[in-house]
Design an enzyme around this catalytic site. Structure first.
Site, PDB file in Angstrom:
ATOM      1  N   SER A 102       0.707  -1.141  -0.052  1.00  0.00           N
ATOM      2  CA  SER A 102      -0.099  -0.071   0.129  1.00  0.00           C
ATOM      3  C   SER A 102       1.054   1.235   0.087  1.00  0.00           C
ATOM      4  O   SER A 102       2.111   1.088   0.380  1.00  0.00           O
ATOM      5  CB  SER A 102      -0.835   0.181   1.226  1.00  0.00           C
ATOM      6  OG  SER A 102      -1.333   1.262   1.433  1.00  0.00           O
TER       7      SER A 102
ATOM      8  N   TYR B 201      -2.139  -1.806  10.456  1.00  0.00           N
ATOM      9  CA  TYR B 201      -2.308  -2.161   9.005  1.00  0.00           C
ATOM     10  C   TYR B 201      -0.873  -1.515   8.571  1.00  0.00           C
ATOM     11  O   TYR B 201      -0.259  -2.562   7.645  1.00  0.00           O
ATOM     12  CB  TYR B 201      -3.478  -1.524   8.139  1.00  0.00           C
ATOM     13  CG  TYR B 201      -3.578  -1.554   7.102  1.00  0.00           C
ATOM     14  CD1 TYR B 201      -3.818  -2.933   6.423  1.00  0.00           C
ATOM     15  CD2 TYR B 201      -3.325  -0.475   6.230  1.00  0.00           C
ATOM     16  CE1 TYR B 201      -3.960  -3.040   5.011  1.00  0.00           C
ATOM     17  CE2 TYR B 201      -3.376  -0.618   4.660  1.00  0.00           C
ATOM     18  CZ  TYR B 201      -3.690  -1.764   4.199  1.00  0.00           C
ATOM     19  OH  TYR B 201      -3.934  -1.873   2.775  1.00  0.00           O
TER      20      TYR B 201
ATOM     21  N   LYS C  65       2.249  -3.535   6.115  1.00  0.00           N
ATOM     22  CA  LYS C  65       2.262  -2.847   4.706  1.00  0.00           C
ATOM     23  C   LYS C  65       3.742  -2.477   4.545  1.00  0.00           C
ATOM     24  O   LYS C  65       4.545  -2.959   3.487  1.00  0.00           O
ATOM     25  CB  LYS C  65       1.452  -1.765   4.414  1.00  0.00           C
ATOM     26  CG  LYS C  65      -0.072  -2.240   4.368  1.00  0.00           C
ATOM     27  CD  LYS C  65      -0.152  -3.261   3.067  1.00  0.00           C
ATOM     28  CE  LYS C  65      -1.360  -4.503   3.250  1.00  0.00           C
ATOM     29  NZ  LYS C  65      -1.371  -5.147   2.172  1.00  0.00           N
TER      30      LYS C  65
HETATM   31  N1  LIG Z   1      -8.588  -1.136  -1.236  1.00  0.00           N
HETATM   32  C1  LIG Z   1      -7.737  -0.184  -0.968  1.00  0.00           C
HETATM   33  O1  LIG Z   1      -7.975   0.977  -0.955  1.00  0.00           O
HETATM   34  C2  LIG Z   1      -6.463  -0.564  -0.820  1.00  0.00           C
HETATM   35  C3  LIG Z   1      -5.324   0.242  -0.878  1.00  0.00           C
HETATM   36  C4  LIG Z   1      -3.926  -0.210  -0.657  1.00  0.00           C
HETATM   37  C5  LIG Z   1      -3.874  -1.469  -0.660  1.00  0.00           C
HETATM   38  N2  LIG Z   1      -4.733  -2.337  -0.582  1.00  0.00           N
HETATM   39  C6  LIG Z   1      -4.272  -3.732  -0.291  1.00  0.00           C
HETATM   40  O2  LIG Z   1      -5.002  -4.646  -1.453  1.00  0.00           O
HETATM   41  C7  LIG Z   1      -5.242  -5.906  -1.103  1.00  0.00           C
HETATM   42  C8  LIG Z   1      -6.410  -6.406  -1.558  1.00  0.00           C
HETATM   43  O3  LIG Z   1      -7.648  -5.926  -0.916  1.00  0.00           O
HETATM   44  P1  LIG Z   1      -8.884  -5.215  -1.722  1.00  0.00           P
HETATM   45  O4  LIG Z   1      -8.636  -3.647  -1.648  1.00  0.00           O
HETATM   46  O5  LIG Z   1      -9.095  -5.790  -2.752  1.00  0.00           O
HETATM   47  O6  LIG Z   1      -9.982  -5.690  -0.439  1.00  0.00           O
HETATM   48  P2  LIG Z   1     -11.139  -6.664  -0.605  1.00  0.00           P
HETATM   49  O7  LIG Z   1     -12.043  -6.530  -1.581  1.00  0.00           O
HETATM   50  O8  LIG Z   1     -11.746  -6.674   0.887  1.00  0.00           O
HETATM   51  O9  LIG Z   1     -10.282  -7.988  -0.720  1.00  0.00           O
HETATM   52  C9  LIG Z   1      -9.401  -8.449   0.275  1.00  0.00           C
HETATM   53  C10 LIG Z   1      -9.212 -10.091  -0.255  1.00  0.00           C
HETATM   54  O10 LIG Z   1      -8.355 -10.903   0.729  1.00  0.00           O
HETATM   55  C11 LIG Z   1      -9.116 -11.784   1.306  1.00  0.00           C
HETATM   56  N3  LIG Z   1      -8.711 -11.915   2.771  1.00  0.00           N
HETATM   57  C12 LIG Z   1      -8.950 -11.345   3.812  1.00  0.00           C
HETATM   58  N4  LIG Z   1      -8.898 -11.834   5.017  1.00  0.00           N
HETATM   59  C13 LIG Z   1      -8.302 -13.225   4.664  1.00  0.00           C
HETATM   60  C14 LIG Z   1      -7.957 -14.383   5.408  1.00  0.00           C
HETATM   61  N5  LIG Z   1      -7.989 -14.467   6.620  1.00  0.00           N
HETATM   62  N6  LIG Z   1      -7.740 -15.522   4.862  1.00  0.00           N
HETATM   63  C15 LIG Z   1      -7.629 -15.692   3.358  1.00  0.00           C
HETATM   64  N7  LIG Z   1      -8.142 -14.441   2.620  1.00  0.00           N
HETATM   65  C16 LIG Z   1      -8.433 -13.160   3.097  1.00  0.00           C
HETATM   66  C17 LIG Z   1     -10.695 -11.658   1.024  1.00  0.00           C
HETATM   67  O11 LIG Z   1     -11.358 -12.694   0.793  1.00  0.00           O
HETATM   68  P3  LIG Z   1     -12.240 -13.572   2.079  1.00  0.00           P
HETATM   69  O12 LIG Z   1     -13.003 -12.665   2.944  1.00  0.00           O
HETATM   70  O13 LIG Z   1     -13.072 -14.524   0.833  1.00  0.00           O
HETATM   71  O14 LIG Z   1     -11.440 -14.596   2.611  1.00  0.00           O
HETATM   72  C18 LIG Z   1     -10.717 -10.904  -0.146  1.00  0.00           C
HETATM   73  O15 LIG Z   1     -10.403 -11.689  -1.445  1.00  0.00           O
HETATM   74  C19 LIG Z   1      -4.781  -5.995   0.282  1.00  0.00           C
HETATM   75  O16 LIG Z   1      -3.771  -6.519   0.729  1.00  0.00           O
HETATM   76  C20 LIG Z   1      -5.064  -4.615   0.823  1.00  0.00           C
HETATM   77  O17 LIG Z   1      -4.027  -4.440   1.969  1.00  0.00           O
HETATM   78  C21 LIG Z   1      -6.044  -2.187  -0.821  1.00  0.00           C
END
Ligand SMILES: NC(=O)c1ccc[n+]([C@@H]2O[C@H](COP(=O)([O-])OP(=O)(O)OC[C@H]3O[C@@H](n4cnc5c(N)ncnc54)[C@H](OP(=O)(O)O)[C@@H]3O)[C@@H](O)[C@H]2O)c1
Length: 274
Positions: A143, A156, A160
């Site tokens: 991130s 968090y 990261k």
């Molecule tokens: N969205 C943002 O603004 C943002 C910004 C910077 C970085 N990121 C990073 O991008 C990545 C993806 O996030 P996203 O934005 O796409 O959010 P998201 O839509 O909530 O997706 C998160 C994914 O992680 C999985 N996950 C969460 N906890 C888990 C666990 N205990 N075991 C296995 N899988 C798990 C969830 O699947 P299940 O719930 O089905 O397990 C889901 O598929 C993350 O690492 C996040 O930190 C996001």
């Protein structure tokens, strides 16, 4: 390395958001996919979409990465079912909203395991095979706040920062081996991330979704970066400017964060939430 019908891709956190879009981006390029997450229905849905988009083969593996060792088990399962692993996208993760004083050691250990340690376990499991072949690409989805910590999100940010540090060191260790590593640093992205946010009562409400980028942009960037030597990727002009400012004039960024926090605290005080 080019993505083809022979290039096996593992995406963790493939049931929604960036992971799902990344799986689709590789599916459009015909790659065989291995998708993992906890929610079986959403995983099956993503797998169906990937098959329709052209993936050579799609396997799913429901798994909770909060369990120590699960990151290694996912990779072992890919190797058992598909015989090889060429691209690892360590993407699964969740955020938190809590002041440090109210976040428990158990919560800290869990977010560490899911966001950082499980990805490290997967990397440790996949590296010997990639090094033996002299090819492969590892993506760590970190991130922009893996470069600058912000209040009420410390746990968090810790995970990261750790992903960024791991990728940064690995980038140099892998030079000349044919294996690549890239740290992906999205800014706020329109996914389920903010709905899944782990909050404590004294945490702060999430952001306004209007200012978020599309997960497809992140996914396409990942797919297009395969085989390239890119250590770290940031996305929006504002994120790049903020990082530059953080290096050049960190005191100015401190003032900005303080001002922003004051506004959010005032808004939280007047809202009836949690
Ligand atoms: N969205 C943002 O603004 C943002 C910004 C910077 C970085 N990121 C990073 O991008 C990545 C993806 O996030 P996203 O934005 O796409 O959010 P998201 O839509 O909530 O997706 C998160 C994914 O992680 C999985 N996950 C969460 N906890 C888990 C666990 N205990 N075991 C296995 N899988 C798990 C969830 O699947 P299940 O719930 O089905 O397990 C889901 O598929 C993350 O690492 C996040 O930190 C996001």
């Amino acid at each position: 390395m080019k993505v083809s019908a022979e290039t096996v891709v593992l995406v963790t956190g493939a049931s929604s958001g960036i992971g799902r879009e990344t799986a689709l981006a590789f599916a459009c390029r015909g790659a065989p996919l291995f998708l993992s997450a906890r929610r079986t229905d959403r995983l099956a849905q993503a797998a169906g979409e990937c098959r329709a988009a052209g993936a050579a083969r799609v396997e799913t593996f429901p798994c909770d990465l909060a369990e120590p060792g699960a990151g290694r088990r996912v990779v072992e399962e890919v190797l058992r079912r598909l015989g090889r692993l060429d691209i690892l996208v360590a993407n699964a993760g969740y955020g938190n909203s809590a002041p440090v004083r109210d976040y428990t050691p158990e919560q800290m250990a869990r977010i560490w395991q899911v966001n950082y340690q499980s990805g490290y376990e997967s990397i440790h499991a996949v590296l010997p095979g990639m090094l033996a072949r002299g090819a492969g690409h590892i993506f760590l989805v970190a991130s922009v706040i893996g470069r600058r910590s912000i209040p009420y999100t410390a746990a968090y940010c810790v995970t990261k920062f750790a992903q960024v540090a791991l990728g940064e060191a690995l980038y140099f260790e892998l030079a000349g081996t044919g294996v690549r590593v890239t740290v992906i640093c999205p800014g706020t992205t329109q996914t389920e991330f903010f709905d899944a946010l782990e909050r404590v009562p004294s945490g702060l409400a999430s952001r306004d979704v209007k200012s978020m980028q599309s997960p497809r942009v992140v996914a396409e960037t990942i797919a297009r970066t395969v085989g390239k030597r890119r250590r770290e990727i940031h996305f929006t002009a504002s994120a790049k400017a903020a990082l530059l400012a953080n290096r050049a004039v960190p005191w100015l960024v401190d003032i900005g964060i303080g001002w922003h926090l004051k506004r959010r605290l005032a808004r939280a005080a007047s809202a009836v939430s949690f």
